[in-house]
Each structure stands twice: as structure tokens, then as C-alpha cells.
Design an enzyme around this catalytic site. Sequence first.
Site, mmCIF file in Angstrom:
data_model
loop_
_atom_site.group_PDB
_atom_site.id
_atom_site.type_symbol
_atom_site.label_atom_id
_atom_site.label_comp_id
_atom_site.label_asym_id
_atom_site.label_seq_id
_atom_site.Cartn_x
_atom_site.Cartn_y
_atom_site.Cartn_z
ATOM 1 N N LYS A 38 0.252 -0.798 0.684
ATOM 2 C CA LYS A 38 -0.084 0.251 -0.209
ATOM 3 C C LYS A 38 0.767 1.302 0.059
ATOM 4 C CE LYS A 38 -2.177 -0.639 3.013
ATOM 5 N NZ LYS A 38 -2.763 -0.281 5.093
ATOM 6 N N THR A 39 1.635 1.520 0.614
ATOM 7 C CA THR A 39 2.328 2.522 1.579
ATOM 8 C C THR A 39 3.485 2.230 -0.040
ATOM 9 O OG1 THR A 39 1.906 2.067 3.521
ATOM 10 C CG2 THR A 39 4.211 3.918 3.010
ATOM 11 N N ASP A 98 -4.051 7.461 2.601
ATOM 12 C CA ASP A 98 -3.659 6.419 3.300
ATOM 13 C C ASP A 98 -4.419 6.015 4.250
ATOM 14 O OD1 ASP A 98 -1.446 3.936 3.247
ATOM 15 O OD2 ASP A 98 -0.188 4.950 4.136
ATOM 16 N N GLU A 99 -4.495 4.956 4.557
ATOM 17 C CA GLU A 99 -5.088 4.350 5.278
ATOM 18 C C GLU A 99 -6.319 4.651 5.100
ATOM 19 O OE1 GLU A 99 -4.167 1.638 6.859
ATOM 20 O OE2 GLU A 99 -1.755 2.448 7.930
ATOM 21 N N GLN A 150 -8.446 -3.454 8.227
ATOM 22 C CA GLN A 150 -7.849 -2.605 8.866
ATOM 23 C C GLN A 150 -7.952 -1.867 9.762
ATOM 24 O OE1 GLN A 150 -3.889 -3.698 8.208
ATOM 25 N NE2 GLN A 150 -4.358 -3.612 5.790
ATOM 26 N N ARG A 189 1.161 -8.443 11.393
ATOM 27 C CA ARG A 189 2.524 -7.692 11.182
ATOM 28 C C ARG A 189 3.816 -8.909 10.351
ATOM 29 N NH1 ARG A 189 0.841 -3.583 9.093
ATOM 30 N NH2 ARG A 189 -0.881 -5.136 8.723
#
Length: 715
Positions: free
Chosen positions: A35-36, A218-219, A249, A602
Site C-alpha cells: 500500500k504505502t 493512506d489508511e 484494517q 505484522r
Amino acid sequence: MEPEDILGQLNEPQREAVTSGANPVMVLAGAGSGKTRVLVHRIAWLIGVDNISPFNVFAVTFTNKAANEMRERISEMLGLETRGMWVGTFHGLAHKFLRLHCKEAGLEQGFQVLDSGDQHRQIKKIIKERRLDESYYPPKEVQWFINSQKDLGLRAKQVKEDAGKKQHIQLYRDYEKRCARSGLVDFGELLLCCYETLSKNNDLLAHYQQRFKNILVDEFQDTNEIQYQMIKLLSGEDGAAFVVGDDDQSIYRWRGANSANMSRFQKEFVDTRVIKMEQNYRSTKTILAAANAVIANNDERLEKTLWTSAEEGPQIKLVANHDEYGEAHNIIDTIQAKSKSIGLNNMAVLYRSNAQSRVIEEALLRQAIPYRVYGGFRFFDRAEVKDALAYLRLAVNQNDDLAFERASSMPPKGLGAKTLSDIQSFAQTEGVSLFVGASQLLEHSLISGRAKNAVRDFVAQLQKIKNETENKSLKEQFETAIHLSGLINFLQQKKSEQSATKIDNVMELINAAHGYRPLLDEDEITPLESFLSHAALESGDNQASEWQDSVQLMTMHSAKGLEFPLVFIAGMEDGLFPHQRSQIEVGGLEEERRLCYVAITRSMRELYISYANQRLIHGLTNYSRPSRFLYEIPEELIDEVSNQGVLSGSTKKNHKRSSKNKSSSLLGQRIHHHVFGEGVVIAIEGDGDNTRAQINFETEGTKWLVLSYTKLNLM
DNA sequence: ATTGTGAAGGTTTTT
DNA sequence: CCTTCACAAT
């Protein structure tokens, strides 16, 4: 920069996202799907290939850690070509905007950011002033009320009058007035005020819409109402925002986040292109299978299947411990065994609540293993640090009432509660700040005797601090203000062990000031103002050893967006995780499950999950069962071992597994229900003596009352 | 006016 | 368990 430099290591959907045109784009991206990376590469693409100026880029995310990482990765790719770009958290960027446009926003030049502790104190005081009963109007609840209204974008006057809300709205109104007078801005206000200023001021809005042609978020699943509206407003008619998110998330619902914003985006932004990124590059098949199995228990998810071509990897180790000390030892043993091969930096211990870190820290300390805790106790929240900062805040803005109050009593200077309340009531009737009020009282000789001397000295002291800190370096300003405050002298006289630590902390503050560098393009405000705002907006990294090889300790919330080869998840017990409180909130369990999903994903390769049969919570021994989430992980993925603890049985064939364990089932707890007329009462047995809660709601003509009661203590 | 004592109360996650 | 608060003693 050549296109291939940017696209080289990307897969098809990633490329598509990075190179997509100006249409609104929503990237629906699973955990670990890059994503990032896509976000950063897109920025590189815009600047390097499309020749867009960094000046036109607005990139926003949710937490400070994520924002810092984004900033780092961008400058890694682009070098110094980032000047003029706005990169940060929603709150950080809103703050920046308000500093630039405080006049248009109706804020005074030196407005200060209120952290939640300050806010709590302020609200408490207002409740007292209204002569309301604190047990009937708990400050926490009022604070929560005000913040959630602000998250929704509502001012006191816009809140719909509701029979039960009248007093809350009045308090909200009082609080607004107080903050405005003292030049204080809380977290919610940053966003709300920024939004209002833009929507009220057409020229300003046009300017920023013109400027920020490239908005990246983002997010996105964690945006709340006001944040969503802000993005919508800024992206203007064409609405060409580029947002990235994962509904699985979403873990900030309690803070107003609404993952429905994702489907809403598709509807409200015209011709949104949806790109799915479903390949996970982070974890082994085992980790991913476990995470997928857990999250599958949630309803109402957006369509998305996460897969990986990675190897199977080791099984998940599940460790049963007798208590939290055993758990900590076990974790530390594993850390020591693996430290050579994996490296401390590559290991993280995740937990549900900050309080859990203490026991683990103690064990790490005893073995002299370097570690680093993120979040948790905040350096800038310590009383002595706040005291010192109060003097600096007053140097910037003498009308900062909260700081005035703090400074007036610390160190003691003969200006006590009585005199302070005299000043307060005078200031209130005159509608001026405490500082101005105190000065006027002196001028008109309205106070006398000892109080007069004390107030005169204090006002003179503040004036002196203001004068002597002008035109100095940040470090000198801190030294001067702290010296003139008399805090160190006062602490030195006490000569206790505690006061020595306090002196250290205040000195550390000077060090922090010395090492502080405002962000590149923040030259529009003074370094001191910048520092003070950052003190409120960021938790303050008091741990110097950022680059030292050290184990990473943090909550699951702070871990979002990060990855580690080896992850420990500690405290996997019902009541702690999922947290007790989540069980009575509608949708609470599902949010906890998403948090569990975040925690598991994670890990890149090795995952250790542990729980304790008993644990000390607030001084009381708490007995609990292994977390229900454990039973949602397919047993063949788990290898369970006991460290003097009772096994969960989640890997034993004969054990009755509650694999279809939906959110409504409460393991082993007794549930009673009673139906009468048009209502239903459900009583759930609590397992502690402080489990008292109830909720009311209505569904199509049926009234529900769900309450928990306390199990009789027969011991 | 300040300091010290004990009792009471609140306990998730973050900007 | 830790923090905060009210009240009494200095």
C-alpha cells in the site's frame, strides 16, 4: 527519473495504480500488498515522469509514525525534490494550515494545541463552574461527547437538541467559549476549524483546490466524517483524489473512523477507478492463512482475497503461561535465543494495552536487552515537563490561561488557589484572559496585601521571560525560561529521589529543544511555536537510541503499517483481547477481530502468540481463558506448548473447538434473558467486580436492555 | 498558602 | 495498580 526506475519492482495492479490518470482512484489493498509503496511510487511518478511540482502534492495519513515513514521513503526516492509538498497526518497538516491562516480562521497568532490531558482538565473545570455533579456528568464522558461531535463536524449550536443531551451541549458551548478566549485548539478543533475556514472562504478554498491537484490519502478506512469532508472539499469539482485503504484494517472506529467511507467514496467521487491489490508480499502462507481465517468471521467486508506465493513457513507457536511474568520470561528467552540470527530490530512485541508493557520491560531490563517502546507514557505528559512548557507557552502567548494557571502554582510563589480564583472570576466578568485580568487587577489596585505582591511578581516574571526569550535560539529560549521559572531551584531544594528524576526530565527537555529541527517548509512559524505544537501533537520520543539494535515494543494499534520478521503477540486472553469493553459495544468484537488481523499480519515469518492463565489487573488477580480468536485459527497452523500454563486445547483433536464462534457467543459466561411485552432483557455474567455496564437499543418495535452483572464473590 | 495524608475512583486503543 | 482529590495540619 525514468519510468522503469519507478515501475521496475511493481506488479500489475501496483503499476496500474501508480500510473493511473487524474480520475479518482481507490486502491483496495490487503495487508502487506504494498500500500504505502504504491503511494510513495505514485508520488515519484507524478513528480519524476508527469513533471508535476511537489508544490501540488498533498499526502496525508493517520499516525505520526506512518507519516514519518512516508516522508522518509519519499525523500529516499526523490532526494530534495520534495520541497513544498505537504506530507503529514490530518491533524498535523490542519495545524500547519491554521498557522498559515490564523487570521482567516479567527484564531490568535500564538494559539496553542491542547492535548487530551489539557482538554480533560479544562472540561472538568467547566463542569465545576456550572456547579454540576461530576458523578452525574463525568468529565471523561463529556470530553468524549464533545470530541465525537467535532469528529462529526458539529459545533455546539449545530448539535441536534436531544432531551438527554441538553446539559452536554451547554458544556460544549462553554468549552468552545473558553478555548476561543484562551487561544486553545484541541485535536478535533484543528480539523473542524480547518474545514470551516476553507468552506467559508472562497478565495482561500480556490487557491488550495488549485494548488493541491494531487491529493493522496493512506489508511483511508480510518478517516472520520470531518476528514472525509475535508478531502472532498479540497479535491473540488473534479474530485481527483487517490486513496488507499483496507476495510479489514479499520481499527479506529472509537475515534469516529468510518470504514463505510470507502464505499461512499466510490459513490460520491465521479468515475472512481477501483484497483484491488490482493497479493501479499510480506508473510508466509501460514501467517496469511491464519489471518484470513480469523477475519473471515466478520460480516460486511468488501470483496477481496489475499494470497501469497511465499513459502509455507514455520507454524505459529502458541505458548500457554501461568501468569504474565511467566509470559514475559518466555518471550525474553525466545528473544535471546533468536537475537543472533534475526536481530533485535527485527522483533516486535505487540500487546493490546499500554499497561502490558511494564512487565515485559522489566524482564528486558533485567536481561539488559535493549528495547524501544512506542507510545504509551508520554514524555510531554509528565507534570514537570508540562510545568516547564507552561512558561514557554506563556512566552509565546501570554493569554494561554491553562499555562498561566499551571505556571502560577508551580513552583509555589505565594499565589495560591484563593488568589487564582479571584483572578479567574475577574477575568471572566471582564471577558479577558487571566494574564490580562491579573494585570488589570494590579493596575486598578483591586487586590492588596500578600496577594498583590505575589501577582505583581508573577506578572513581572512572565513579562521578563517574554522579553528575554525574544530573538534567541530555541535552546537558549528554553534555558532562559526554565531558569527564570525557578523550577529547577525548587526541585533541587526538595532533594528527594523523585525530584532528581524530575530535574532530569526538565533537562532532557532542553536537550530535546537543542536537537529539534522544524520540518523543512515550516519556516512560516517560529521554531518555538513549532516545538510546542509538536509537543502536543506527537508523543515525544524520549528514548534516544533510535538507531540502536533493539526490540520494538508497541500496541497493536501503533503497529499498523509496520512489519517484522518475528512478532510476539502477548496477552491473548478473553477480556484483555478482545477487550472486555468491546463485548458490550455494538460491533466492538468485530473491530477487535480486525485488530487481531492487523496484529497477525505484522509478521513476515515467525509468530509467537502467548497468553496467561492469570494476570494482575489493577492490583486484582484476574483469571481468564485464552482469547476466542485463537479458536478461529485453523489448528494445523498452530503448535501449542505449555510454559507452566494450562493449554487452550486449540490444537487437540478432541477438544471441542468453537470454530463457528461468532461475535454473539460469550465463552462460558452465563447469559440469562427475559422477554416481557415489547422488550427483552439480557443479563450477562461478568467476571470481575467492576464489570458493570448496560446498553439500550431498539429494533423494530422491540426494546432491548443488555446488562452485565457481577458474579458473586464467594472467596 | 503550602504540604502531607489517606481515601476514593478509574482504568483500551491515538491525534 | 496508579492517579487524583479532599481535607487537615503546618
